[in-house]
Scaffold this motif. Structure first.
Motif, PDB file in Angstrom:
ATOM      1  N   GLU A  70      83.379  54.568  45.557  1.00 15.51           N
ATOM      2  CA  GLU A  70      84.714  54.021  45.787  1.00 15.51           C
ATOM      3  C   GLU A  70      85.700  54.563  44.754  1.00 15.51           C
ATOM      4  N   ALA A  71      85.278  54.642  43.515  1.00 10.82           N
ATOM      5  CA  ALA A  71      86.151  55.155  42.445  1.00 10.82           C
ATOM      6  C   ALA A  71      86.561  56.594  42.716  1.00 10.82           C
ATOM      7  N   ILE A  72      85.634  57.402  43.190  1.00 17.77           N
ATOM      8  CA  ILE A  72      85.918  58.815  43.465  1.00 17.77           C
ATOM      9  C   ILE A  72      86.964  58.951  44.568  1.00 17.77           C
ATOM     10  N   VAL A  73      86.729  58.285  45.684  1.00 18.94           N
ATOM     11  CA  VAL A  73      87.649  58.386  46.821  1.00 18.94           C
ATOM     12  C   VAL A  73      89.024  57.824  46.461  1.00 18.94           C
ATOM     13  N   THR A  74      89.050  56.688  45.775  1.00 22.45           N
ATOM     14  CA  THR A  74      90.317  56.072  45.394  1.00 22.45           C
ATOM     15  C   THR A  74      91.103  56.952  44.429  1.00 22.45           C
ATOM     16  N   ALA A  75      90.425  57.534  43.449  1.00 25.92           N
ATOM     17  CA  ALA A  75      91.110  58.384  42.465  1.00 25.92           C
ATOM     18  C   ALA A  75      91.686  59.640  43.113  1.00 25.92           C
ATOM     19  N   ILE A  76      90.935  60.271  43.996  1.00 24.93           N
ATOM     20  CA  ILE A  76      91.430  61.480  44.651  1.00 24.93           C
ATOM     21  C   ILE A  76      92.562  61.138  45.625  1.00 24.93           C
ATOM     22  N   ALA A  77      92.439  60.042  46.347  1.00 28.06           N
ATOM     23  CA  ALA A  77      93.513  59.623  47.249  1.00 28.06           C
ATOM     24  C   ALA A  77      94.789  59.359  46.458  1.00 28.06           C
ATOM     25  N   SER A  78      94.655  58.717  45.320  1.00 32.79           N
ATOM     26  CA  SER A  78      95.810  58.448  44.463  1.00 32.79           C
ATOM     27  C   SER A  78      96.430  59.745  43.969  1.00 32.79           C
ATOM     28  N   LYS A  79      95.597  60.675  43.550  1.00 32.99           N
ATOM     29  CA  LYS A  79      96.067  61.962  43.056  1.00 32.99           C
ATOM     30  C   LYS A  79      96.818  62.725  44.145  1.00 32.99           C
ATOM     31  N   GLU A  80      96.333  62.628  45.357  1.00 31.36           N
ATOM     32  CA  GLU A  80      96.937  63.342  46.481  1.00 31.36           C
ATOM     33  C   GLU A  80      98.049  62.543  47.154  1.00 31.36           C
ATOM     34  N   SER A  81      98.275  61.313  46.718  1.00 29.39           N
ATOM     35  CA  SER A  81      99.283  60.416  47.303  1.00 29.39           C
ATOM     36  C   SER A  81      99.046  60.190  48.797  1.00 29.39           C
ATOM     37  N   VAL A  82      97.781  59.932  49.137  1.00 34.57           N
ATOM     38  CA  VAL A  82      97.398  59.630  50.515  1.00 34.57           C
ATOM     39  C   VAL A  82      96.514  58.388  50.507  1.00 34.57           C
ATOM     40  N   THR A  83      96.230  57.859  51.679  1.00 34.81           N
ATOM     41  CA  THR A  83      95.302  56.733  51.768  1.00 34.81           C
ATOM     42  C   THR A  83      93.870  57.264  51.699  1.00 34.81           C
ATOM     43  N   GLU A  84      92.955  56.385  51.342  1.00 37.16           N
ATOM     44  CA  GLU A  84      91.544  56.773  51.265  1.00 37.16           C
ATOM     45  C   GLU A  84      91.030  57.268  52.613  1.00 37.16           C
ATOM     46  N   THR A  85      91.509  56.660  53.693  1.00 35.97           N
ATOM     47  CA  THR A  85      91.046  57.057  55.021  1.00 35.97           C
ATOM     48  C   THR A  85      91.600  58.404  55.479  1.00 35.97           C
ATOM     49  N   SER A  86      92.584  58.923  54.758  1.00 35.71           N
ATOM     50  CA  SER A  86      93.120  60.252  55.077  1.00 35.71           C
ATOM     51  C   SER A  86      92.227  61.376  54.571  1.00 35.71           C
ATOM     52  N   LEU A  87      91.370  61.056  53.625  1.00 37.45           N
ATOM     53  CA  LEU A  87      90.454  62.060  53.066  1.00 37.45           C
ATOM     54  C   LEU A  87      89.251  62.236  53.974  1.00 37.45           C
ATOM     55  N   PRO A  88      88.591  63.391  53.898  1.00 40.63           N
ATOM     56  CA  PRO A  88      87.365  63.554  54.667  1.00 40.63           C
ATOM     57  C   PRO A  88      86.305  62.579  54.150  1.00 40.63           C
ATOM     58  N   PRO A  89      85.372  62.190  54.996  1.00 39.66           N
ATOM     59  CA  PRO A  89      84.328  61.264  54.545  1.00 39.66           C
ATOM     60  C   PRO A  89      83.536  61.851  53.367  1.00 39.66           C
ATOM     61  N   LEU A  90      83.309  61.037  52.372  1.00 38.54           N
ATOM     62  CA  LEU A  90      82.540  61.474  51.198  1.00 38.54           C
ATOM     63  C   LEU A  90      81.139  61.909  51.609  1.00 38.54           C
ATOM     64  N   TYR A  91      80.580  61.259  52.626  1.00 39.14           N
ATOM     65  CA  TYR A  91      79.211  61.599  53.042  1.00 39.14           C
ATOM     66  C   TYR A  91      79.090  63.011  53.595  1.00 39.14           C
ATOM     67  N   ASN A  92      80.212  63.697  53.845  1.00 39.92           N
ATOM     68  CA  ASN A  92      80.137  65.112  54.234  1.00 39.92           C
ATOM     69  C   ASN A  92      79.696  65.978  53.065  1.00 39.92           C
ATOM     70  N   GLN A  93      79.859  65.486  51.847  1.00 35.91           N
ATOM     71  CA  GLN A  93      79.487  66.236  50.647  1.00 35.91           C
ATOM     72  C   GLN A  93      78.253  65.680  49.947  1.00 35.91           C
ATOM     73  N   ILE A  94      78.140  64.352  49.929  1.00 35.39           N
ATOM     74  CA  ILE A  94      77.048  63.713  49.201  1.00 35.39           C
ATOM     75  C   ILE A  94      76.810  62.342  49.816  1.00 35.39           C
ATOM     76  N   ASP A  95      75.592  61.870  49.767  1.00 36.97           N
ATOM     77  CA  ASP A  95      75.266  60.552  50.298  1.00 36.97           C
ATOM     78  C   ASP A  95      75.812  59.486  49.352  1.00 36.97           C
ATOM     79  N   PRO A  96      76.860  58.745  49.750  1.00 36.36           N
ATOM     80  CA  PRO A  96      77.475  57.779  48.841  1.00 36.36           C
ATOM     81  C   PRO A  96      76.521  56.664  48.402  1.00 36.36           C
ATOM     82  N   ASP A  97      75.662  56.212  49.318  1.00 38.87           N
ATOM     83  CA  ASP A  97      74.713  55.151  48.951  1.00 38.87           C
ATOM     84  C   ASP A  97      73.716  55.648  47.908  1.00 38.87           C
ATOM     85  N   ALA A  98      73.215  56.852  48.093  1.00 40.39           N
ATOM     86  CA  ALA A  98      72.288  57.421  47.113  1.00 40.39           C
ATOM     87  C   ALA A  98      72.987  57.646  45.771  1.00 40.39           C
ATOM     88  N   LEU A  99      74.219  58.134  45.818  1.00 38.65           N
ATOM     89  CA  LEU A  99      74.992  58.345  44.591  1.00 38.65           C
ATOM     90  C   LEU A  99      75.180  57.025  43.848  1.00 38.65           C
TER      91      LEU A  99
END
Length: 87
Positions: free
Chosen positions: A22-51
């Protein structure tokens, strides 16, 4: 606070967020001035639950994880610190 394109943003996830993923997605969304849902799913890069399990399950500071996500290099170290740097 505005960061220059080449600056690293450090996020101390345990103090502010429910999980590291959650911290990763929120920080990048904030940096890009977009909503979290505007970003590609984190699971496309890494398994968020495993992380989250790996990072939150560490009782010591011997952790180093890095991957790229949405144009940023994400580095997790010491099981509490997330560094986000534009690639």
């Amino acid at each position: 606070m505005s960061l220059e394109w080449n600056e690293t943003e450090t996020v101390f996830w345990a103090n502010q967020y429910e999980s590291p993923s959650e911290a990763i997605v929120t920080a990048i969304a904030s940096k890009e001035s977009v909503t979290e849902t505007s970003l590609p799913p984190l699971y496309n890069q890494i398994d968020p639950d495993a992380l989250d399990t790996l990072v939150t399950g560490q009782s010591n500071d011997d952790i180093q994880i890095s991957f790229t996500y949405s144009g940023y290099t994400v580095r997790i170290r010491d099981s509490e610190i997330i560094e986000i740097t534009p690639t």
